[in-house]
Motif scaffolding. Structure first.
Motif, PDB file in Angstrom:
ATOM      1  N   UNK A 185      -3.774   5.968   8.419  1.00 12.08           N
ATOM      2  CA  UNK A 185      -3.953   7.408   8.645  1.00 12.08           C
ATOM      3  C   UNK A 185      -2.902   8.179   7.834  1.00 12.08           C
ATOM      4  N   UNK A 186      -3.359   9.177   7.102  1.00 10.86           N
ATOM      5  CA  UNK A 186      -2.447   9.990   6.294  1.00 10.86           C
ATOM      6  C   UNK A 186      -1.650  10.920   7.220  1.00 10.86           C
ATOM      7  N   UNK A 228       9.006  13.940  12.366  1.00 16.48           N
ATOM      8  CA  UNK A 228       8.194  14.544  13.424  1.00 16.48           C
ATOM      9  C   UNK A 228       6.708  14.247  13.270  1.00 16.48           C
ATOM     10  N   UNK A 229       6.290  13.861  12.090  1.00 19.52           N
ATOM     11  CA  UNK A 229       4.882  13.572  11.847  1.00 19.52           C
ATOM     12  C   UNK A 229       4.430  12.231  12.501  1.00 19.52           C
ATOM     13  N   UNK A 230       5.405  11.391  12.892  1.00 22.37           N
ATOM     14  CA  UNK A 230       5.024  10.075  13.437  1.00 22.37           C
ATOM     15  C   UNK A 230       5.439   9.908  14.884  1.00 22.37           C
ATOM     16  N   UNK A 286       0.829  -1.205   0.000  1.00 21.02           N
ATOM     17  CA  UNK A 286       0.000   0.000   0.000  1.00 21.02           C
ATOM     18  C   UNK A 286       0.874   1.269   0.000  1.00 21.02           C
ATOM     19  N   UNK A 287       1.917   1.282   0.874  1.00 24.44           N
ATOM     20  CA  UNK A 287       2.789   2.453   0.962  1.00 24.44           C
ATOM     21  C   UNK A 287       4.227   2.005   1.210  1.00 24.44           C
ATOM     22  N   UNK A 292      -5.461  16.589  11.576  1.00 24.24           N
ATOM     23  CA  UNK A 292      -6.251  15.813  12.547  1.00 24.24           C
ATOM     24  C   UNK A 292      -5.955  14.342  12.323  1.00 24.24           C
ATOM     25  N   UNK A 293      -5.216  13.771  13.233  1.00 28.84           N
ATOM     26  CA  UNK A 293      -4.790  12.374  13.053  1.00 28.84           C
ATOM     27  C   UNK A 293      -5.932  11.393  13.121  1.00 28.84           C
TER      28      UNK A 293
END
Length: 633
Positions: free
Chosen positions: A177-178, A150-152, A128-129, A183-184
Motif C-alpha cells: 500500500x502506498x 505519522x503515515x504508518x 521493492x522499497x 485511502x489506505x
C-alpha cells in the motif's frame, strides 16, 4: 474349559468330512490360494503406498531445503541493505535536524544521501522499497524514500517497531500500500510482500524514525510463487498468525477442491517445532504436508501434495491384480471341478461295482480304464473279480468232488457187514484147522477193510494211519519171499497229528513194489519213518534202503507229481493206482494233489534218492494235533 478347543476342532473336522471332495478342494483353494493372495496383495500395495509417501516426503524436504537457501540469501540481502542505509551518517544528521532545511541543503541531500540509498535499492533488484519514516517535523518528505512516521501509525506492526531497541522485525503484508494515498485501502500492487523493520535511534537511545526494507514474496520465496504446471503439489508459507501465502494462479490450486479454512485448521493442529510431515484428508481426498520452519522469520515453509491421483493409480492397479487373481482362481476352480468330476465319475462306477459284489454279483465288467491311479485301481479290481470267480469255481469243483467221493464211499460200504461176517467165518475155520498164518492174514485184511470202508471223514490221526499201514505191510509180506520191515517207532509222539486218510499207504506200497533190489547180495527191504516240526508244519519222511532212482528219472517223477492233474477226486485212491514204472506216478500224484488241495500251496510231497542206496519220500502237512476229536496246533 480346556476341552472346548478340542471339541470345536472335532466338530470342524466332522463338518469337513461330510463335505464332498470337490467342495473340500474348493475350500482348500480359498484357504491356501485366494485368501493369502488377497492378504499379500493388500500388504504389498500398502507397502507401495508407504514407499510412495516416503519418496514424496524426501522430495518435499529437498524442495524445502532449496527454498530455504534462497530465503537465507534474501534475508542477508535485506539485512545488508538495511545496514548500509543505517550507516549513512548524513542521513542520520538529516533526521536529527531541529531547524528548517534550506533548498540548497535539500538539493545537496538528494544528490548525496537520497541517491546513495536509491543506489542500494538498484543494486539489489529483488528489493521493492527502502523507506525511512522520520519522526521529526523539521525535515521535509522526499518521496518515495523519506516519509513522515505519522503515515504508518495505523500499521499493525507500528507499535512493535517502536519497541525494537536496536532489534529487527519481520512483517508479512498481503499487499503493498502506498503511504501517500489518502485511502489506505487503495492498493498500489496486490502482490504480498515481506518487510524488514528497524528502529532508527539518533543520537543514542533517542527515537529518530523507522527503516522499512520491502521485498515481494514472489522474489523472497521464488519456488513457492513460481508458475508451475504441476497439478499434484505446491509450496506455501504460513506465518505466525496462521495466514497462508501462495501462488493462487498455479494449476494445483485451480484443481484443488480443498477449502482454505480447512487447510489452515489442519496445519495449525499439526505444525510443531522442527520439521516433519503429516497426512490429512478432506471430503474423502488425501493430502501430504511436509513442513520446515524458517526460524528467523517465525514462519513455516510447506510442501502440500495431493495423494488422490497416486492413490487412485495404485488402487486401480491393486484392483486389477485382485480381479486377475479372482479370474485365475475361478479358472482353476472350474478346471479342477471338471477334472475331479471325471475322477469321481470313475470312482462312482467303482463304488457301484463294489455294491454289486456285496450283493453277490461277480460276473460283470468295469468300464474304467486309463494309466492313472483310478485306472490302476479298476484294473486290480477286475483282477480281484476274476480271482473271486476262479475261487468260487474251484470251491464248487471241490464240493462236487467231495460229494462224488462220499457217493463212492457209500457204494463201497454196501453189504460191508456181509463181508465182515464172511471173513470172520473163514477165520474161525482157519483157527479150527490150526492155520494160524491164514487166521492172522484174515485179521489184518478185516481191519484194513473196516478202515477203508469207514470213510466218514477225510481226516484221521497219524496213529490210526500207522496201524493201517502195519496191517498192509503184513498182507504184502505174504506176496513176497523177502520180508519188508516197517519201523514207525519214531512217530509215536505224533500219534494225534491230523492226516488225510490213505496218505502213507501208496508211498509204502510203491517202495515194496519198486524199491527192492534184485540180483546177488540183495538185502531185505527196510522202511524207516521219521518226523520233526519246523515252525507250523510237520515234515514226515519215509526212507527205504532199496535200489534208489536214477537222477534223471527222479527229476521226471518230481515234475510229474506236481504237474499231473488228479485223475480221481479227493478220497481213497482206487485200487491199483500206485507209483509204478508204467503208471506215471498216478498214486503219489493223487496223494500230492489231495494234500495241496486241502492244505494249500507249500504242502505235499517230494522225492529224494541216491541210485543204488536209498529213496526218501518227504511229506509236508500243517502241524495240527487232534485231541478230543478237534485239531490242536
Amino acid at each position: 474349559m480346556f476341552n472346548r478347543p478340542s471339541s470345536w476342532w472335532r466338530r470342524l473336522l466332522g463338518w469337513l468330512e461330510r463335505l464332498s471332495i470337490q467342495r473340500r478342494l474348493f475350500l482348500s483353494y480359498i484357504i491356501i490360494i485366494l485368501i493369502p493372495t488377497f492378504l499379500v496383495s493388500l500388504w504389498i500395495f500398502r507397502e507401495l503406498k508407504n514407499s510412495y509417501i516416503e519418496d514424496l516426503v524426501k522430495k518435499g524436504q529437498k524442495g524445502l531445503e532449496i527454498e530455504a537457501i534462497s530465503v537465507k540469501l534474501n534475508i542477508e540481502t535485506m539485512e545488508r541493505s538495511a545496514q548500509l542505509t543505517l550507516s549513512n551518517k548524513e542521513m542520520l544528521y538529516y533526521l536529527d535536524r531541529s531547524s528548517e532545511t534550506s533548498t540548497a541543503d535539500l538539493i545537496e541531500f538528494k544528490d548525496s544521501v537520497y541517491s546513495a540509498i536509491q543506489q542500494i535499492q538498484f543494486n539489489n533488484p529483488n528489493l521493492e522499497h527502502i523507506r525511512v519514516y522520520m519522526n521529526g517535523n523539521k525535515t521535509p518528505e522526499i518521496w518515495p524514500i523519506f516519509l513522515r512516521e505519522s503515515r504508518i501509525q495505523s500499521k499493525p506492526w507500528y507499535e512493535g517497531a517502536l519497541r525494537l531497541n536496536r532489534q529487527e522485525m519481520w512483517s508479512f503484508e498481503l499487499s503493498d500500500i502506498d503511504p501517500l494515498q489518502e485511502n489506505a485501502s487503495k492498493k498500489l500492487d496486490a502482490v504480498p510482500k515481506l518487510s524488514l523493520l528497524r528502529e532508527i535511534e539518533y543520537p543514542k537511545d533517542q527515537h529518530a524514525g523507522i527503516l522499512q526494507v520491502d521485498m515481494p514474496l514472489a522474489r523472497f520465496f521464488p519456488n513457492t510463487f513460481q508458475q508451475s504446471g504441476d497439478r499434484q503439489s505446491q509450496m506455501l508459507v504460513m506465518d505466525q498468525e496462521g495466514r497462508l501465502f501462495y501462488n493462487a494462479n498455479t494449476a494445483f490450486w485451480q484443481a484443488l477442491g480443498l477449502q482454505l479454512e480447512v487447510l489452515t485448521s489442519k496445519l495449525k493442529a499439526q505444525l510443531t517445532k522442527g520439521s516433519g510431515s503429516f497426512q490429512f484428508s478432506d471430503h474423502g481426498a488425501s493430502y501430504l504436508a511436509v513442513f520446515q520452519p524458517i526460524e528467523r522469520l517465525g514462519v513455516y515453509s510447506l510442501q502440500l501434495t495431493s495423494l488422490e491421483q497416486a492413490f487412485r493409480d495404485i488402487n486401480w492397479i491393486r484392483n486389477w491384480i485382485l480381479l486377475v487373481n479372482v479370474i485365475l482362481f475361478a479358472l482353476l476352480s472350474i478346471s479342477t471341478y471338471s477334472l475331479t468330476s471325471l475322477i469321481l465319475k470313475k470312482l462312482r462306477l467303482l463304488s457301484e461295482s463294489m455294491k454289486k459284489v456285496r450283493k453277490g454279483e461277480f460276473h460283470f465288467n468295469i468300464a474304467v480304464y486309463g494309466q492313472d491311479e483310478v485306472g490302476e485301481l479298476a484294473h486290480h479290481f477286475r483282477k480281484m473279480l476274476s480271482k473271486i470267480n476262479d475261487l468260487i469255481a474251484e470251491g464248487v469243483d471241490k464240493r462236487a468232488a467231495s460229494k462224488e467221493a462220499e457217493l463212492r464211499t457209500l457204494k463201497n460200504q454196501i453189504d460191508s457187514h456181509f463181508l465182515y461176517n464172511t471173513l470172520e467165518n473163514i477165520k474161525m475155520l482157519a483157527e479150527i484147522e490150526q492155520q494160524h498164518g491164514i487166521s492172522d492174514a484174515l485179521t489184518s485184511l478185516g481191519v484194513m477193510m473196516r478202515y477203508n470202508l469207514r470213510w466218514t471223514s477225510e481226516f484221521t490221526k497219524l496213529g490210526d494211519e500207522l496201524d493201517h499201514l502195519h496191517h498192509f505191510v503184513a498182507l504184502m509180506n505174504l506176496r513176497f519171499d523177502d520180508q519188508t520191515e516197517l519201523d514207525t517207532s519214531a512217530l509215536t509222539p505224533y500219534a494225534d497229528q491230523e492226516l488225510l486218510k490213505m496218505t502213507l499207504q501208496p508211498i509204502v506200497e510203491n517202495a515194496m513194489k519198486h524199491g527192492r533190489r534184485t540180483g546177488p547180495g540183495r538185502a531185505s527191504l527196510r522202511i524207516t519213518a521219521l518226523a520233526h516240526v519246523e515252525g507250523d508244519v510237520l515234515i514226515l519222511t519215509l526212507t527205504d534202503n532199496g535200489a534208489g532212482i536214477a537222477p534223471q528219472r527222479l527229476d521226471q517223477l518230481n515234475l510229474a507229481i506236481r504237474q499231473r492233474q488228479a485223475t480221481h477226486p479227493p478220497g481213497p485212491p482206487p485200487a491199483g493206482e500206485t507209483m509204478t514204472g508204467s503208471g506215471h506216478g498216478i498214486g503219489l500224484s493223487n496223494v500230492h494233489q489231495r494234500i495241496e488241495m486241502t492244505y494249500g500251496y507249500g504242502c505235499g510231497l517230494r522225492l529224494e534218492s541216491e541210485e543204488g542206496s536209498w529213496t526218501r519220500v518227504i511229506v509236508t502237512v500243517p502241524y495240527r494235533m487232534l485231541k478230543g476229536g478237534a485239531p490242536h496246533a
